[in-house]
Motif scaffolding. Structure first.
Motif, PDB file in Angstrom:
ATOM      1  N   GLU A   5     -86.710 -52.997   4.230  1.00  0.00           N
ATOM      2  CA  GLU A   5     -87.375 -53.685   5.195  1.00  0.00           C
ATOM      3  C   GLU A   5     -86.889 -53.411   6.438  1.00  0.00           C
ATOM      4  N   ALA A   6     -85.561 -53.864   6.554  1.00  0.00           N
ATOM      5  CA  ALA A   6     -84.813 -53.641   7.736  1.00  0.00           C
ATOM      6  C   ALA A   6     -84.882 -52.316   8.186  1.00  0.00           C
ATOM      7  N   LEU A   7     -84.844 -51.322   7.340  1.00  0.00           N
ATOM      8  CA  LEU A   7     -84.825 -49.903   7.996  1.00  0.00           C
ATOM      9  C   LEU A   7     -86.165 -49.443   8.321  1.00  0.00           C
ATOM     10  N   VAL A   8     -87.149 -49.942   7.572  1.00  0.00           N
ATOM     11  CA  VAL A   8     -88.610 -49.228   8.200  1.00  0.00           C
ATOM     12  C   VAL A   8     -88.700 -50.017   9.505  1.00  0.00           C
ATOM     13  N   ARG A   9     -88.513 -51.273   9.625  1.00  0.00           N
ATOM     14  CA  ARG A   9     -88.743 -51.787  10.969  1.00  0.00           C
ATOM     15  C   ARG A   9     -87.964 -51.111  12.178  1.00  0.00           C
ATOM     16  N   ALA A  10     -86.751 -50.472  11.806  1.00  0.00           N
ATOM     17  CA  ALA A  10     -86.062 -49.885  12.885  1.00  0.00           C
ATOM     18  C   ALA A  10     -86.398 -48.424  12.807  1.00  0.00           C
ATOM     19  N   GLY A  11     -87.461 -47.955  12.306  1.00  0.00           N
ATOM     20  CA  GLY A  11     -87.866 -46.587  12.328  1.00  0.00           C
ATOM     21  C   GLY A  11     -87.664 -45.591  11.468  1.00  0.00           C
ATOM     22  N   PHE A  12     -87.002 -45.841  10.356  1.00  0.00           N
ATOM     23  CA  PHE A  12     -86.383 -44.973   9.173  1.00  0.00           C
ATOM     24  C   PHE A  12     -87.440 -44.822   8.068  1.00  0.00           C
ATOM     25  N   SER A  13     -87.625 -43.577   7.700  1.00  0.00           N
ATOM     26  CA  SER A  13     -88.837 -43.465   6.772  1.00  0.00           C
ATOM     27  C   SER A  13     -88.282 -43.093   5.337  1.00  0.00           C
ATOM     28  N   GLU A  14     -87.871 -41.983   4.816  1.00  0.00           N
ATOM     29  CA  GLU A  14     -87.456 -41.559   3.733  1.00  0.00           C
ATOM     30  C   GLU A  14     -86.042 -41.806   3.351  1.00  0.00           C
ATOM     31  N   MET A  15     -86.013 -42.597   2.276  1.00  0.00           N
ATOM     32  CA  MET A  15     -84.743 -43.104   1.961  1.00  0.00           C
ATOM     33  C   MET A  15     -84.112 -42.468   0.516  1.00  0.00           C
ATOM     34  N   GLU A  16     -82.858 -42.316   0.500  1.00  0.00           N
ATOM     35  CA  GLU A  16     -82.234 -41.789  -0.985  1.00  0.00           C
ATOM     36  C   GLU A  16     -81.449 -42.927  -1.097  1.00  0.00           C
ATOM     37  N   TRP A  17     -81.250 -43.395  -2.254  1.00  0.00           N
ATOM     38  CA  TRP A  17     -80.583 -44.495  -2.694  1.00  0.00           C
ATOM     39  C   TRP A  17     -79.707 -44.213  -3.945  1.00  0.00           C
ATOM     40  N   PHE A  18     -78.403 -44.524  -3.887  1.00  0.00           N
ATOM     41  CA  PHE A  18     -77.310 -44.304  -4.835  1.00  0.00           C
ATOM     42  C   PHE A  18     -76.669 -45.573  -5.121  1.00  0.00           C
ATOM     43  N   GLY A  19     -76.299 -45.839  -6.625  1.00  0.00           N
ATOM     44  CA  GLY A  19     -75.695 -46.988  -7.078  1.00  0.00           C
ATOM     45  C   GLY A  19     -74.089 -46.784  -7.064  1.00  0.00           C
ATOM     46  N   ASP A  20     -73.751 -45.497  -6.878  1.00  0.00           N
ATOM     47  CA  ASP A  20     -72.192 -45.408  -6.807  1.00  0.00           C
ATOM     48  C   ASP A  20     -71.731 -44.309  -6.004  1.00  0.00           C
ATOM     49  N   TRP A  21     -70.641 -43.911  -5.966  1.00  0.00           N
ATOM     50  CA  TRP A  21     -69.886 -42.771  -5.139  1.00  0.00           C
ATOM     51  C   TRP A  21     -70.339 -41.406  -5.638  1.00  0.00           C
ATOM     52  N   SER A  22     -70.869 -41.419  -6.953  1.00  0.00           N
ATOM     53  CA  SER A  22     -71.032 -40.245  -8.015  1.00  0.00           C
ATOM     54  C   SER A  22     -72.443 -39.865  -7.511  1.00  0.00           C
ATOM     55  N   ARG A  23     -73.140 -40.565  -6.779  1.00  0.00           N
ATOM     56  CA  ARG A  23     -74.545 -40.374  -6.597  1.00  0.00           C
ATOM     57  C   ARG A  23     -75.522 -40.778  -7.575  1.00  0.00           C
ATOM     58  N   SER A  24     -75.233 -41.696  -8.665  1.00  0.00           N
ATOM     59  CA  SER A  24     -75.926 -42.204  -9.690  1.00  0.00           C
ATOM     60  C   SER A  24     -77.316 -43.100  -8.961  1.00  0.00           C
ATOM     61  N   SER A  25     -78.175 -43.161  -9.843  1.00  0.00           N
ATOM     62  CA  SER A  25     -79.547 -43.782  -9.208  1.00  0.00           C
ATOM     63  C   SER A  25     -79.092 -45.563  -9.350  1.00  0.00           C
ATOM     64  N   VAL A  26     -79.856 -46.148  -8.300  1.00  0.00           N
ATOM     65  CA  VAL A  26     -79.569 -47.728  -8.581  1.00  0.00           C
ATOM     66  C   VAL A  26     -80.074 -48.267  -9.698  1.00  0.00           C
ATOM     67  N   ASP A  27     -79.699 -48.818 -10.335  1.00  0.00           N
ATOM     68  CA  ASP A  27     -80.119 -49.821 -11.538  1.00  0.00           C
ATOM     69  C   ASP A  27     -79.422 -51.214 -11.204  1.00  0.00           C
ATOM     70  N   HIS A  28     -79.736 -51.977 -12.532  1.00  0.00           N
ATOM     71  CA  HIS A  28     -79.415 -53.540 -12.350  1.00  0.00           C
ATOM     72  C   HIS A  28     -77.983 -53.847 -12.435  1.00  0.00           C
ATOM     73  N   ALA A  29     -77.269 -52.721 -12.879  1.00  0.00           N
ATOM     74  CA  ALA A  29     -75.722 -52.923 -12.951  1.00  0.00           C
ATOM     75  C   ALA A  29     -75.027 -52.347 -11.807  1.00  0.00           C
ATOM     76  N   SER A  30     -75.531 -51.637 -10.931  1.00  0.00           N
ATOM     77  CA  SER A  30     -75.189 -50.855  -9.684  1.00  0.00           C
ATOM     78  C   SER A  30     -74.167 -51.937  -8.849  1.00  0.00           C
ATOM     79  N   ARG A  31     -73.124 -51.514  -8.666  1.00  0.00           N
ATOM     80  CA  ARG A  31     -72.363 -52.242  -7.721  1.00  0.00           C
ATOM     81  C   ARG A  31     -72.552 -52.071  -6.090  1.00  0.00           C
ATOM     82  N   GLU A  32     -72.863 -50.850  -5.972  1.00  0.00           N
ATOM     83  CA  GLU A  32     -72.979 -50.674  -4.706  1.00  0.00           C
ATOM     84  C   GLU A  32     -74.659 -50.371  -4.569  1.00  0.00           C
TER      85      GLU A  32
END
Length: 246
Positions: free
Chosen positions: A211-238
């Protein structure tokens, strides 16, 4: 009040030993190559480890940080003469332009109120060329990372060339929803001195960050749950995001 982690020369001197070149550093270096960036802004650059490494690899880099003590270390690093250093917050970037902006070291958690966080995101967007990217990470509050901030679980000893052996541990003092307060204790064996540093952090959820990123004017977002670029899930620490400017 300035957090003593970023102002006390003794604690600043320990920063690199506690935060060495690691998987997160490599992630951002790889991101610069993957996005074919040429001009990079490092917001909250700290002691300049990442900024100098990027400059060494041929990128045009600007590092900005409000801590005079940390920038003192940054300016003494090999390759620091290739980096433009700015003492202050992101608003001091002025007319600086970039293809890629970074906020590493969990700096997003330091913004306790949403207004200051979103103002920084807006400055980052203004700095970026159209299609440029902002990347940063924050710990995932869903997994309660602060649960390990106890003396038994967080205690460690490092050996500093200037100050000798230092024992460090954390003690949680308050956790409420997405706000956490804790003390970090430093015991300097050589002189018997103990320094206690109180800190407060704001852990935003993935939804709140989006929400904060959208309000600031960012659109497309890639999300990762760790530094190996895994997808975010319920156990992701990052919660690691690469957001594209509209």
């Amino acid at each position: 009040m300035t957090d003593a982690h970023y102002a006390d020369p003794r604690l600043v001197a320990l920063y690199d030993a506690l935060n060495p070149f690691a998987a997160d550093t490599q992630f951002y270096i790889d991101l610069a190559a993957r996005t074919e960036a040429s001009r990079i802004v490092d917001i909250g650059c700290g002691t300049g480890l990442l900024a100098c490494e990027l400059a060494r690899r041929g990128y045009t880099v600007t590092g900005v940080d409000p801590s005079h003590a940390m920038l003192d270390i940054a300016r003494r690093r090999p390759g620091s003469d290739r980096v433009e250093w700015i003492e202050g917050d992101a608003a001091q970037l002025g007319a600086t332009t970039a293809d890629l902006a970074m906020m590493t070291g969990h700096v997003a958690q330091v913004f306790l109120d949403d207004a200051s966080f979103e103002a920084t995101l807006a400055v980052a967007r203004a700095t970026l060329r159209p299609g440029g990217r902002l990347a940063f990470e924050s710990r995932n509050p869903a997994v309660s990372p602060w649960a390990a901030w106890t003396p038994d679980l967080s205690r460690r000893v490092i050996d500093d060339p200037r100050y000798g052996a230092v024992e460090i541990w954390q003690q949680l003092t308050e956790a409420r929803h997405d706000r956490v307060r804790f003390d970090t204790r430093y015991r300097f064996f050589r002189d018997g001195d103990t320094v206690v540093v109180p800190s407060e952090l704001h852990f935003r959820s993935q939804a709140a960050l989006t929400e904060a990123l959208v309000r600031a004017g960012f659109s497309e977002m890639e999300w990762f749950g760790d530094w190996s670029r895994s997808s975010v899930d319920h156990a992701s620490r990052e919660l690691i995001v690469v957001a594209t400017r509209d």
